[in-house]
Design an enzyme around this catalytic site. Structure first.
Site, short mmCIF file in Angstrom:
data_model
loop_
_atom_site.label_atom_id
_atom_site.label_comp_id
_atom_site.label_asym_id
_atom_site.label_seq_id
_atom_site.Cartn_x
_atom_site.Cartn_y
_atom_site.Cartn_z
CE LYS A 256 -3.35 4.69 -1.24
NZ LYS A 256 -4.65 5.18 -1.63
CE1 TYR B 148 -4.02 2.76 0.77
CE2 TYR B 148 -2.55 2.91 2.88
CZ TYR B 148 -3.49 3.54 1.81
OH TYR B 148 -4.30 4.84 1.96
N1 LIG Z 1 -9.56 7.11 5.23
C1 LIG Z 1 -8.75 7.56 5.58
O1 LIG Z 1 -7.80 8.11 6.51
C2 LIG Z 1 -7.72 7.46 4.48
C3 LIG Z 1 -6.08 8.16 4.33
C4 LIG Z 1 -5.51 8.63 3.43
C5 LIG Z 1 -5.64 7.97 2.53
N2 LIG Z 1 -7.20 7.82 1.97
C6 LIG Z 1 -7.10 6.91 0.46
O2 LIG Z 1 -8.53 7.49 0.48
C7 LIG Z 1 -9.50 7.14 -0.56
C8 LIG Z 1 -10.48 6.60 -0.06
O3 LIG Z 1 -10.23 5.92 1.52
P1 LIG Z 1 -11.77 5.55 1.60
O4 LIG Z 1 -11.27 5.90 3.21
O5 LIG Z 1 -12.94 6.78 1.24
O6 LIG Z 1 -11.99 4.30 2.39
P2 LIG Z 1 -13.19 3.71 2.21
O7 LIG Z 1 -13.11 2.56 2.56
O8 LIG Z 1 -13.80 4.24 3.24
O9 LIG Z 1 -14.27 3.42 0.83
C9 LIG Z 1 -13.70 3.65 -0.53
C10 LIG Z 1 -14.23 3.59 -1.19
O10 LIG Z 1 -13.95 2.72 -2.76
C11 LIG Z 1 -14.91 1.84 -3.05
N3 LIG Z 1 -13.32 0.54 -3.46
C12 LIG Z 1 -12.58 -0.09 -2.81
N4 LIG Z 1 -11.87 -0.83 -3.75
C13 LIG Z 1 -12.84 -1.09 -4.94
C14 LIG Z 1 -12.21 -1.88 -6.33
N5 LIG Z 1 -11.24 -2.52 -5.91
N6 LIG Z 1 -12.86 -1.34 -7.08
C15 LIG Z 1 -13.13 0.09 -7.16
N7 LIG Z 1 -14.22 0.16 -6.37
C16 LIG Z 1 -13.30 0.08 -4.88
C17 LIG Z 1 -15.24 0.89 -2.30
O11 LIG Z 1 -16.79 0.06 -2.45
C18 LIG Z 1 -15.84 2.07 -1.26
O12 LIG Z 1 -16.87 2.65 -1.95
C19 LIG Z 1 -8.44 5.57 -0.95
O13 LIG Z 1 -7.62 5.56 -1.87
C20 LIG Z 1 -7.46 5.32 0.53
O14 LIG Z 1 -6.29 5.19 0.18
C21 LIG Z 1 -7.91 7.39 2.90
#
Ligand SMILES: NC(=O)c1ccc[n+]([C@@H]2O[C@H](COP(=O)([O-])OP(=O)(O)OC[C@H]3O[C@@H](n4cnc5c(N)ncnc54)[C@H](O)[C@@H]3O)[C@@H](O)[C@H]2O)c1
Length: 310
Positions: free
Chosen positions: A174, A170
């Protein structure tokens, strides 16, 4: 309700996000393709872009929540597995002319490297890095033909710095998204497409709620203030409103702290100057060493309590 920006019409069709006082173009002319837009950060960005007048197309694996979110924002839903190349092609084709691409879908799945089989960790790379590169490549030529566009990549603080991470695949993905975005800076001049990247810390989403539900009170107390998906959407709007920032990376580290642009540096400078804390652009050291925080060593799906502490 956010204010709508005005966008100048500089190319044959548009120059997304070039702010101007005249020749205003409403964002409602644009389609925004938001991957992973059913929930979490993606849904927050989808809501904001829809509020700005864009037609939002959500490409997501979740065919229960996806249509609900799409209906809420007045957009449409494409059932898409971003880790699958054919699905990425199909989603970009089905979305129609894309003015704004938000590469947001991502996350961690356990087990992680090295316990994970190669097929498992490759899937994490596929979702978090290859899908970003492929979707970007697929929209570039149509964007150029229509006069330009904008790409916003959602990376993570996990992709920054030199600390260890519970999911190397991961963090690598990133980090790749960060470098990928920076490498695309020249596209603003060659294709009228600006690419930008946001590195969030801990954001209140279904994934991070799952992670936090497995933490001990002490671990929870050690977390930084969470941000909301709307905070990340606001950062995305900053990029959409200013094409002089093409290729730049924005760090949104924790709630209550203003987002900031990372300095533009290269490996030669780092070697010569001893580190990012000596970077010319006046930024801070990015990652306090050893801090189990918003690098979301635990902020993603699949984390078990105790992962990545320290
Ligand atoms: N939440 C955090 O603290 C955080 C921090 C840093 C980065 N991020 C990044 O932000 C982005 C969103 O994260 P989040 O926390 O909202 O995640 P989440 O899991 O809450 O939501 C992610 C969404 O992506 C969809 N998804 C997952 N795998 C998929 C796939 N293979 N194909 C299509 N859709 C898919 C899920 O169904 C969901 O609707 C990600 O790239 C994550 O790495 C999140």
């Amino acid at each position: 309700m956010p204010n709508a920006h005005s966008y100048s019409r500089l190319g044959p069709e548009w120059n997304v996000g070039a702010r101007a006082d005249n020749a205003a173009m409403e964002l409602s002319r644009l389609t925004a393709l938001v991957t992973g837009g059913a929930a979490g950060i993606g849904a927050g960005i989808a809501e904001r872009l829809a509020a700005e007048g864009m037609h939002v197309v959500i490409a997501d694996l979740d065919d229960r929540q996806g249509p609900i979110t799409a209906e809420r924002v007045g957009g449409s839903f494409l059932r898409t597995d971003l880790a699958n190349r054919a699905d990425v092609h199909a989603a970009v084709d089905a979305a129609g002319p894309v003015g704004v691409l938000v590469n947001n879908a991502g996350g961690i799945e356990e087990p992680c490297f090295p316990a994970a089989d190669p097929a498992k960790w490759e899937q994490t790379l596929d979702l978090n890095l290859r899908a970003v590169m492929l979707a970007t490549q697929l929209v570039l030529a149509p964007m150029r033909e229509r006069g330009g566009g904008a790409i916003i990549n959602i990376a993570s603080t996990a992709g920054l710095g030199t600390a260890s991470h519970v999911s190397p695949e991961y963090a690598v993905a990133k980090a790749g998204v960060v470098r990928f975005t920076a490498c695309l800076a020249p596209l603003r001049d060659t294709m009228a497409v600006r690419a930008n990247c946001i590195c969030p810390g801990l954001v209140d989403t279904p994934a991070s709620r799952r992670s936090r539900s497995r933490m001990t009170p002490a671990e929870l107390a050690g977390l930084p203030p969470v941000m909301s998906p709307a905070d990340i959407a606001a950062a995305a709007m900053e990029f959409l409103a200013d094409d002089t920032l093409a290729g730049r990376i924005m760090l949104c580290r924790q709630g209550g702290e203003p987002p900031r642009l990372l300095p533009v540096t290269d490996g030669q400078e780092l070697a010569g100057q001893g580190g990012l804390d000596h970077a010319a652009e006046g930024d801070q050291p990015l990652l306090p060493a050893g801090r189990p925080d918003e690098l979301e060593r635990g902020g993603q799906a699949g984390r078990t309590a105790g992962d990545g502490q320290g």
